[in-house]
Design a protein around this motif. Structure first.
Motif, PDB file in Angstrom:
ATOM      1  N   ASN A 130      42.807  20.513  28.342  1.00 27.47           N
ATOM      2  CA  ASN A 130      42.907  19.919  27.007  1.00 27.47           C
ATOM      3  C   ASN A 130      43.433  18.484  27.030  1.00 27.47           C
ATOM      4  O   ASN A 130      43.704  17.909  25.986  1.00 27.47           O
ATOM      5  CB  ASN A 130      43.847  20.764  26.136  1.00 27.47           C
ATOM      6  N   ASP A 131      43.549  17.904  28.230  1.00 30.90           N
ATOM      7  CA  ASP A 131      44.231  16.617  28.366  1.00 30.90           C
ATOM      8  C   ASP A 131      43.560  15.460  27.624  1.00 30.90           C
ATOM      9  O   ASP A 131      44.212  14.479  27.299  1.00 30.90           O
ATOM     10  CB  ASP A 131      44.335  16.254  29.852  1.00 30.90           C
ATOM     11  N   LEU A 132      42.251  15.558  27.366  1.00 33.08           N
ATOM     12  CA  LEU A 132      41.557  14.431  26.738  1.00 33.08           C
ATOM     13  C   LEU A 132      41.472  14.540  25.222  1.00 33.08           C
ATOM     14  O   LEU A 132      40.906  13.664  24.569  1.00 33.08           O
ATOM     15  CB  LEU A 132      40.142  14.290  27.316  1.00 33.08           C
ATOM     16  N   HIS A 133      42.019  15.606  24.645  1.00 34.48           N
ATOM     17  CA  HIS A 133      42.009  15.714  23.186  1.00 34.48           C
ATOM     18  C   HIS A 133      42.803  14.577  22.562  1.00 34.48           C
ATOM     19  O   HIS A 133      43.778  14.084  23.128  1.00 34.48           O
ATOM     20  CB  HIS A 133      42.616  17.050  22.744  1.00 34.48           C
ATOM     21  N   GLN A 134      42.410  14.185  21.337  1.00 30.38           N
ATOM     22  CA  GLN A 134      43.152  13.156  20.622  1.00 30.38           C
ATOM     23  C   GLN A 134      44.577  13.615  20.356  1.00 30.38           C
ATOM     24  O   GLN A 134      44.831  14.776  20.055  1.00 30.38           O
ATOM     25  CB  GLN A 134      42.477  12.863  19.281  1.00 30.38           C
ATOM     26  N   PHE A 142      50.904   6.342  33.521  1.00 27.88           N
ATOM     27  CA  PHE A 142      49.561   5.801  33.286  1.00 27.88           C
ATOM     28  C   PHE A 142      49.514   4.855  32.091  1.00 27.88           C
ATOM     29  O   PHE A 142      48.452   4.580  31.545  1.00 27.88           O
ATOM     30  CB  PHE A 142      48.562   6.946  33.104  1.00 27.88           C
ATOM     31  N   SER A 143      50.679   4.364  31.680  1.00 28.98           N
ATOM     32  CA  SER A 143      50.718   3.421  30.560  1.00 28.98           C
ATOM     33  C   SER A 143      50.317   2.012  31.000  1.00 28.98           C
ATOM     34  O   SER A 143      50.056   1.138  30.174  1.00 28.98           O
ATOM     35  CB  SER A 143      52.118   3.401  29.937  1.00 28.98           C
ATOM     36  N   ASP A 144      50.252   1.795  32.294  1.00 29.32           N
ATOM     37  CA  ASP A 144      49.866   0.487  32.830  1.00 29.32           C
ATOM     38  C   ASP A 144      48.380   0.229  32.565  1.00 29.32           C
ATOM     39  O   ASP A 144      47.542   1.116  32.715  1.00 29.32           O
ATOM     40  CB  ASP A 144      50.135   0.450  34.343  1.00 29.32           C
ATOM     41  N   LYS A 145      48.043  -1.014  32.205  1.00 29.08           N
ATOM     42  CA  LYS A 145      46.667  -1.362  31.842  1.00 29.08           C
ATOM     43  C   LYS A 145      45.690  -1.289  33.011  1.00 29.08           C
ATOM     44  O   LYS A 145      44.480  -1.290  32.798  1.00 29.08           O
ATOM     45  CB  LYS A 145      46.631  -2.759  31.222  1.00 29.08           C
ATOM     46  N   ARG A 146      46.211  -1.222  34.220  1.00 31.72           N
ATOM     47  CA  ARG A 146      45.274  -1.116  35.354  1.00 31.72           C
ATOM     48  C   ARG A 146      44.561   0.233  35.342  1.00 31.72           C
ATOM     49  O   ARG A 146      43.540   0.407  36.005  1.00 31.72           O
ATOM     50  CB  ARG A 146      46.002  -1.339  36.681  1.00 31.72           C
ATOM     51  N   TYR A 147      45.095   1.217  34.591  1.00 27.37           N
ATOM     52  CA  TYR A 147      44.441   2.521  34.467  1.00 27.37           C
ATOM     53  C   TYR A 147      43.457   2.570  33.296  1.00 27.37           C
ATOM     54  O   TYR A 147      42.848   3.589  33.039  1.00 27.37           O
ATOM     55  CB  TYR A 147      45.492   3.619  34.284  1.00 27.37           C
ATOM     56  N   LYS A 155      44.003   8.255  29.844  1.00 25.15           N
ATOM     57  CA  LYS A 155      44.020   9.717  29.968  1.00 25.15           C
ATOM     58  C   LYS A 155      43.032  10.185  31.034  1.00 25.15           C
ATOM     59  O   LYS A 155      43.320  11.086  31.824  1.00 25.15           O
ATOM     60  CB  LYS A 155      43.661  10.367  28.633  1.00 25.15           C
ATOM     61  N   ILE A 156      41.841   9.565  31.040  1.00 22.93           N
ATOM     62  CA  ILE A 156      40.837   9.924  32.045  1.00 22.93           C
ATOM     63  C   ILE A 156      41.355   9.609  33.444  1.00 22.93           C
ATOM     64  O   ILE A 156      41.166  10.393  34.382  1.00 22.93           O
ATOM     65  CB  ILE A 156      39.507   9.188  31.771  1.00 22.93           C
TER      66      ILE A 156
END
Length: 423
Positions: A130-134, A142-147, A155-156
């Protein structure tokens, strides 16, 4: 997104670029996939498709061929009776925050399963995430923009890390990996001239989700009205930040949610990823339209497991793997009612439709006069409704709908008995 592991599957497998699911709702979509049967009347009465307990479901075909069938699924899947079907002792993960997402214990639990002596070969293992749900959790690292520039992109990237960990715990050469989604969703962000507008509201939606779970079911209609009003207010506030004219597609993508009152079947909702990798596959891209009901017939042909073709609506796409041609089948689709509870049945306006490689057609179930027809080749973002100028195409689409519905009704599929529902 930063996705070396998903890229690995694409580069060592078969990517289906035009895979279409049958419905917008998890429970009915998974049931449809496992049975290779279209969901009928889910926009009127969802329970009609909860037939996974049927002995001819395709998971049973795997078991009859000596496969051990395991799963890691949300607790809510008990609505399907799936907790009676799989072989592992613990199939359900709790619908609570610390076990709901890969980075919060769930990923570790999946890896332990793959390393466990309980998992005996040959096995089939279904993992539902369910990780990609809104509004769902975004790992802090993963808050870094390189992700990725947006919350959804990041999230992906976060999911991709765990795809890599899973791959390290299986023998890729003798394992078939199928990566797919039960349905799509609106990715609520756009790029303007000077910045990205991201409408996912991750922290706000996560808070709303936590609070919402504590509200008693009899207050659900009130909660729903408040949620819709809050969404409308937030949308208008965010629009003030945008200093450019938005296209119809951009407006729709930013403002709509899959669970909205009018559950339309745009490609955002029904166009899903589908990759077959591992085993002895080599890189191939399939551009022809295929359907989610084709997934299990394809798997059973690869595994040389016989199934009763009269009881399914899907077909194997193995010939496409080998460069051969097969006739394209129209994809039948229905949007669901909002929830199982009766309170919402009169407040949701589901639609029914058909998709081909060239056209998308859907209409409201209760009001067939409200119709939508799109030329997917010349209008892939579905911005121009051409229904009024093409009555001949609509007539053909309606004929396909009735033919499919009649065929399903003539088959021996049935509703759950009262005893099965109670169980």
């Amino acid at each position: 997104s930063l996705t070396p592991n998903i890229d690995f599957l694409i580069n060592n497998g078969i990517s289906c670029k035009q895979a279409i699911t049958s419905t917008d709702y998890t429970i009915t979509s998974i049931s449809s996939i496992f049975n290779s049967q279209y969901p009928i009347d889910v926009g009127v009465k969802q329970e009609k498709n909860f037939n996974v307990l049927e002995k001819n479901n395709l998971l049973e075909n795997l078991r009859n061929d000596n496969y051990n069938v395991y799963a890691t699924i949300p607790k809510s899947f008990s609505r399907l009776g799936l907790n009676f079907i799989f072989d592992n002792k613990k199939t359900n993960y709790e619908d609570v925050e610390h076990k709901f997402f890969l980075n919060l214990e769930l990923g570790i639990e999946i890896l332990k399963n793959l390393q466990s002596k309980e998992f005996k070969e040959p096995w089939a293992y279904y993992i539902h995430l369910n990780d990609l749900h809104q509004g769902t959790n975004l790992p802090e690292e993963f808050s870094d923009k390189r992700y990725g520039k947006t919350i959804h992109d990041r999230k992906i990237s976060g999911v991709d890390i765990w795809v890599g960990k899973i791959l390290k715990n299986i023998n890729i050469e003798n394992t078939i990996i199928v990566l797919f989604s039960d349905h799509g969703d609106y990715v609520r962000n756009i790029s303007t001239k000077d910045k990205i507008i991201d409408f996912e509201f991750s922290k706000l939606r996560t808070m709303s989700w936590k609070i919402g779970r504590k509200i008693p079911s009899f207050l659900e209609p009130i909660k729903r009205k408040i949620d819709l009003k809050a969404k409308d207010i937030l949308f208008k506030q965010k629009l003030k930040e945008i200093k450019q004219e938005l296209t119809p597609y951009e407006k729709r993508n930013l403002n709509l949610q899959r669970s909205d009152h009018e559950r339309r079947l745009y490609d955002d909702i029904v166009h899903i990823p589908l990759i077959f990798a591992g085993y002895n596959f080599s890189k191939k891209s399939i551009v022809e339209q295929i359907r989610s009901v084709d997934i299990f017939p394809t798997l059973t042909e690869i595994l040389k497991i016989s199934i009763d073709q009269k009881k399914i609506q899907g077909q194997s796409i193995v010939p496409l793997f080998n460069g051969k041609k097969i006739d394209e089948q129209p994809a039948y689709m229905e949007s669901s009612i909002y929830a199982i509870s009766d309170e919402f049945k009169d407040h949701t306006e589901p639609v029914i439709g058909i998709r081909t490689s060239q056209y998308k057609y859907f209409r409201k179930i209760k009001d067939p006069s409200e119709r939508y027809l799109f030329d997917l080749i010349n209008d892939p973002k579905e911005e121009r409704n051409i229904s009024e100028s093409n009555p001949d195409i609509i007539e053909k689409m309606e004929e396909i709908i009735q033919k499919i519905r009649n065929k399903v009704k003539e088959s021996d599929s049935r509703e759950m008995t009262k005893e099965e529902t109670e169980r």
